[in-house]
Scaffold this active site. Structure first.
Site, PDB file in Angstrom:
ATOM      1  N   ASN A 187      -7.988  10.312 -43.104  1.00  0.00           N
ATOM      2  CA  ASN A 187      -7.881   9.221 -44.064  1.00  0.00           C
ATOM      3  C   ASN A 187      -6.639   9.301 -44.924  1.00  0.00           C
ATOM      4  OD1 ASN A 187      -9.274   6.893 -45.557  1.00  0.00           O
ATOM      5  ND2 ASN A 187      -8.892   8.347 -47.223  1.00  0.00           N
TER       6      ASN A 187
ATOM      7  N   ASP B 290      -3.657   7.239 -49.015  1.00  0.00           N
ATOM      8  CA  ASP B 290      -4.240   6.882 -47.725  1.00  0.00           C
ATOM      9  C   ASP B 290      -3.152   6.561 -46.709  1.00  0.00           C
ATOM     10  OD1 ASP B 290      -6.661   6.888 -49.221  1.00  0.00           O
ATOM     11  OD2 ASP B 290      -7.503   5.443 -47.802  1.00  0.00           O
TER      12      ASP B 290
ATOM     13  N   ASP C 288     -13.468  14.092 -41.845  1.00  0.00           N
ATOM     14  CA  ASP C 288     -13.705  13.937 -43.276  1.00  0.00           C
ATOM     15  C   ASP C 288     -13.594  12.472 -43.697  1.00  0.00           C
ATOM     16  OD1 ASP C 288     -13.785  15.116 -46.098  1.00  0.00           O
ATOM     17  OD2 ASP C 288     -11.892  14.024 -46.147  1.00  0.00           O
TER      18      ASP C 288
ATOM     19  N   HIS D  17     -14.016   5.583 -44.745  1.00  0.00           N
ATOM     20  CA  HIS D  17     -12.998   4.946 -45.582  1.00  0.00           C
ATOM     21  C   HIS D  17     -11.670   4.752 -44.846  1.00  0.00           C
ATOM     22  CE1 HIS D  17     -15.614   5.597 -49.016  1.00  0.00           C
ATOM     23  NE2 HIS D  17     -15.704   6.865 -48.711  1.00  0.00           N
TER      24      HIS D  17
ATOM     25  N   GLU E 290     -18.334  12.670 -41.250  1.00  0.00           N
ATOM     26  CA  GLU E 290     -18.899  12.568 -42.581  1.00  0.00           C
ATOM     27  C   GLU E 290     -18.952  11.089 -42.952  1.00  0.00           C
ATOM     28  OE1 GLU E 290     -18.118  13.992 -47.206  1.00  0.00           O
ATOM     29  OE2 GLU E 290     -16.460  13.326 -45.924  1.00  0.00           O
TER      30      GLU E 290
END
Length: 559
Positions: free
Chosen positions: A162, A226, A257, A261, A298
């Site tokens: 991410n 990001d 991870d 997002h 995750e």
């Protein structure tokens, strides 16, 4: 400078492949405008699912910095755990000899971030391809892989797709709008004005000025910008990273991870259709490199959301809702919510394709949640290692280590013995973080060889699971018990079948009534019915275990 909205439009059309092709939609001047989704994000995968070695594994999560400070070599006695230290302690995890019972017996390790980073935790890397100098070298990692594989242990590493560190060379170059790396990140001329999924600030000025642009997007913090997966160059770079760890370094897979997002769609910053689309290409890419490579994601959300990522995007994902249900059940003694959560999880995912755990490096440790009550920790361990899914144990959980926020206090040095520094580092060395106050009395050495210890229970449970395919890969069904304190379920595969009975309450239970169909009750009366965890006698009439001790789990083999 490419606008935030343009970046979102590219994301809507972005396809993941070795050579990425994309189309650019009409840009608008409103950086916060959302793009209509290209497909529904909440659909579950319905096709055939690839099972693999991970379905037979018990994993152990390791924070290298806190596991063991090597005593020899260039990183010896510096108060920081390292890869050579982990290698020195591998026999504790699995000595490679199935006949011994003194090791924990795990067959998989998840390493929290191990690449170069300016932070202690490593979730903001400055180099995706190089082992952090405090942990060792890339050659040390190859030695670790070889030593683990000799013992039958697979190794997966944390892969933080991410974001990277704001000290990464990519981000330093990206400050120049004319540099190709500029579009590796997400920019806006002004603050778009919306906040993140947990109401956090996500738009950060490039400089320390209180106002004015440019602004960059960082979901987690200013220190973690990001990456822009609408840019094919970013995807290509991550292809290279994935191939490097699988092909050159020998890793067996990745823990992904914060993967929900990955790609934003205006103010919609998690679980977007674009994220799902990208992950489908990612799955195809890494399976082409190595069909045996494993990924676990995750996705910190509810079961109905988590399950949409499994099957064609990742092999499995952590089941946060079930984990909370197990912890709550051990705390309250109420079986009904856990029964519903377990049945719901089983129905939501492809068979056994979800990862189970109790708590992890972001949450208060198990013993802290239970306020030091070891009987609850023992109960939770019994549930974790008999329920379906792929279990993960957080380092130190097996000896009852405690810890609560801030995060550093959940990630304290491993408690090996009662000596100075708990055996983590040599006497006279200052560990990177303070040790728990109970390290002198709660440690590995104090529990080794003690069958009644928490460590002894974990060792027994791990071996029981690894010895029986029905507990690893088997089917699952909740069995009504007639008691609000008793959770019962069946696990079976082929001719092998187990009945698991758990008293979640603080008082003994008798007089419960299991609703067993398909002749199971009759089969339990036959010779050969055995309670395999504690050696409890199995009753020939009535319920198989007549009296259930407080907070106890029984595993009965059905003949």
């Amino acid at each position: 400078m490419r606008s935030h909205t343009t970046r979102m439009l590219i994301a809507g059309a972005c396809l993941y492949a070795a050579a990425v092709q994309f189309t650019l939609g009409q840009a608008t001047t409103n950086p916060s405008a959302a793009v209509p989704p290209t497909q529904a994000a909440g659909e579950r995968f319905r096709g055939p699912v690839r099972e693999g070695w991970w379905n037979d594994a018990v994993f152990y999560e390791v924070f290298v910095r806190s596991f063991y400070d090597s005593r020899e070599g260039p990183l010896a006695n510096d108060g920081v755990g390292d890869l050579r230290g982990l290698i020195a302690r591998l026999d504790y995890l699995n000595d490679g000899n199935p006949a011994t019972t003194t090791d924990l017996g795990v067959t998989g390790i998840w390493l929290m971030p191990i690449t170069e980073s300016p932070s202690y935790h490593g979730y903001d890397t400055t180099d995706y391809l190089t082992i952090d100098r405090e942990y060792g070298t890339n050659e040390d990692f190859k030695v670790l892989i070889a030593e683990c594989h000799k013992r039958g242990i697979r190794v997966i590493i944390d892969l933080v797709l991410n974001h990277c560190s704001n000290r990464h060379e990519w981000f330093r170059l990206a400050a120049d709008p004319g540099d190709p790396h500029h579009d590796w990140f997400i920019w806006s001329d002004s603050d778009p004005g919306y906040r993140g999924p947990w109401n956090q600030k996500v738009w950060h000025p490039l400089t320390d000025r209180s106002a004015g642009g440019p602004y960059f997007y960082g979901c987690f913090s200013r220190q973690m910008p990001d990456l822009n997966y609408a840019n094919p160059a970013v995807t290509a770079e991550m292809n290279r990273t994935i191939a490097y760890w699988l092909d050159d370094m020998g890793a067996d897979g990745f823990r992904l991870d914060a993967i929900r997002h990955l790609i934003e769609n205006g103010p919609n910053q998690d679980n977007t259709p674009q994220t799902h689309d990208w992950l489908r290409g990612f799955y195809t890419f890494y399976k082409a490199r190595n069909p045996e490579a494993f990924t676990v994601g995750e996705v910190w959300s509810t079961t109905d959301v988590i399950s949409t990522y499994v099957g064609d995007q990742m092999d499995t994902s952590f089941e946060f809702q079930l984990a909370q249900a197990v912890m709550d059940a051990a705390n309250t003694g109420d079986a009904a919510p856990l029964a519903r959560a377990a049945a719901g999880t089983w129905a939501a995912f492809p068979r056994n394709q979800f990862a189970t755990f109790l708590t992890n490096h972001d949450q208060a440790r198990v013993m802290t949640v239970f306020k030091g009550d070891e009987s609850k920790a023992r109960l939770a361990a019994g549930l974790l290692l008999t329920l379906p899914g792929i279990p993960f144990i957080y380092y130190g959980e097996e000896i009852g280590m405690s810890g609560d926020k801030p995060d550093e206090w959940i990630r304290t040095p491993m408690q090996w013995d009662g000596s100075a520094n708990a055996g983590f580092a040599a006497a006279g060395v200052t560990p990177w973080e303070r040790l728990n106050a109970d390290a002198e009395t709660r440690n590995v050495k104090g529990q080794e060889g003690e069958t009644g210890s928490l460590l002894g229970l974990y060792q027994k449970l791990t071996r029981l699971r690894l010895d029986h395919a029905a507990l690893r890969r088997g089917e699952f069904e909740v069995v009504p018990s007639g008691s609000p304190r008793v959770l019962a379920f069946r696990r079976w595969m082929g001719d092998e079948q187990f009945l698991v009975i758990a008293n979640l309450g603080a008082e003994p239970v008798s007089g419960y009534r299991l609703e067993l169909g398909e002749g199971i009750a009759d089969r339990l009366k036959e010779a050969g019915a055995v309670e395999v965890l504690h050696g409890e006698p199995v009753a020939s009439g009535g319920e198989p275990i007549a009296r259930l001790a407080p907070r106890s789990v029984y595993v009965v083999r059905v003949p």
